[in-house]
Scaffold this motif. Structure first.
Motif, PDB file in Angstrom:
ATOM      1  N   GLN A  12      32.535-104.893 -15.309  1.00 50.62           N
ATOM      2  CA  GLN A  12      33.046-105.955 -16.164  1.00 50.62           C
ATOM      3  C   GLN A  12      32.093-106.139 -17.334  1.00 50.62           C
ATOM      4  N   ILE A  13      32.648-106.184 -18.525  1.00 51.98           N
ATOM      5  CA  ILE A  13      31.850-106.289 -19.752  1.00 51.98           C
ATOM      6  C   ILE A  13      32.301-107.525 -20.512  1.00 51.98           C
ATOM      7  N   THR A  36      41.438-103.309 -18.458  1.00 49.33           N
ATOM      8  CA  THR A  36      42.131-104.588 -18.601  1.00 49.33           C
ATOM      9  C   THR A  36      41.273-105.442 -19.508  1.00 49.33           C
ATOM     10  N   LEU A  37      41.916-106.127 -20.446  1.00 51.20           N
ATOM     11  CA  LEU A  37      41.201-106.889 -21.457  1.00 51.20           C
ATOM     12  C   LEU A  37      41.709-108.328 -21.475  1.00 51.20           C
ATOM     13  N   PHE A  38      40.762-109.268 -21.484  1.00 45.80           N
ATOM     14  CA  PHE A  38      41.082-110.694 -21.549  1.00 45.80           C
ATOM     15  C   PHE A  38      40.320-111.336 -22.701  1.00 45.80           C
ATOM     16  N   ASP A  39      40.909-112.337 -23.334  1.00 42.42           N
ATOM     17  CA  ASP A  39      40.166-113.228 -24.222  1.00 42.42           C
ATOM     18  C   ASP A  39      39.565-114.298 -23.324  1.00 42.42           C
ATOM     19  N   LEU A  60      36.595-110.011 -22.208  1.00 39.11           N
ATOM     20  CA  LEU A  60      36.169-109.479 -20.916  1.00 39.11           C
ATOM     21  C   LEU A  60      36.971-108.208 -20.701  1.00 39.11           C
ATOM     22  N   MET A  61      36.265-107.090 -20.578  1.00 41.42           N
ATOM     23  CA  MET A  61      36.896-105.808 -20.271  1.00 41.42           C
ATOM     24  C   MET A  61      36.561-105.463 -18.826  1.00 41.42           C
ATOM     25  N   MET A  62      37.576-105.060 -18.075  1.00 42.33           N
ATOM     26  CA  MET A  62      37.381-104.667 -16.685  1.00 42.33           C
ATOM     27  C   MET A  62      37.877-103.240 -16.502  1.00 42.33           C
ATOM     28  N   VAL A  89      26.989-107.407 -18.541  1.00 42.74           N
ATOM     29  CA  VAL A  89      27.656-106.313 -17.837  1.00 42.74           C
ATOM     30  C   VAL A  89      27.395-106.462 -16.341  1.00 42.74           C
ATOM     31  N   PHE A  90      28.478-106.383 -15.564  1.00 43.00           N
ATOM     32  CA  PHE A  90      28.392-106.475 -14.104  1.00 43.00           C
ATOM     33  C   PHE A  90      29.021-105.231 -13.501  1.00 43.00           C
TER      34      PHE A  90
END
Length: 103
Positions: A12-13, A36-39, A60-62, A89-90
């Motif tokens: 996750q970024i 997958t991309l989130f605001d 957030l990019m997963m 980054v996780f």
């Protein structure tokens, strides 16, 4: 009924939205075929990220990838940190029902 799963890495970024295009390019370069991309909004070391102003929003990019791809991705993301970009980054193990296309 037995369910078959595999263990992969979920990376996750969290980054400023201005890095979205560059991050997508980096994902492709290291062999990530999807994301997958989130605001997202939040508050932390870089202050309140409300999303109300340009440059004041985060994404957030997963991605879920095999271990080797995650290592390559982490190395590439470290390059952003060395250039002074603020990223969080996780990486965690993920039990995946649908195996990776990378086998």
């Amino acid at each position: 009924m037995e369910i078959s799963t595999c263990t992969e890495k979920m990376v996750q970024i969290i980054a400023n939205s201005t890095l979205e295009k560059s991050l997508k390019k980096t994902l492709k370069e290291v062999g990530v075929s999807g994301y997958t991309l989130f605001d997202v909004r939040g508050d932390g070391d870089s202050g309140d990220q409300s999303g109300h102003l340009e440059g004041d929003s985060n994404i957030l990019m997963m991605v879920v990838v095999p271990l080797k791809t995650s290592q390559n991705l982490m190395e590439a993301l470290n390059g952003y940190l060395k250039k002074g970009h603020h990223l969080m980054v996780f990486s965690v193990d993920a039990e995946v029902l649908t195996p990776s296309k990378f086998g």
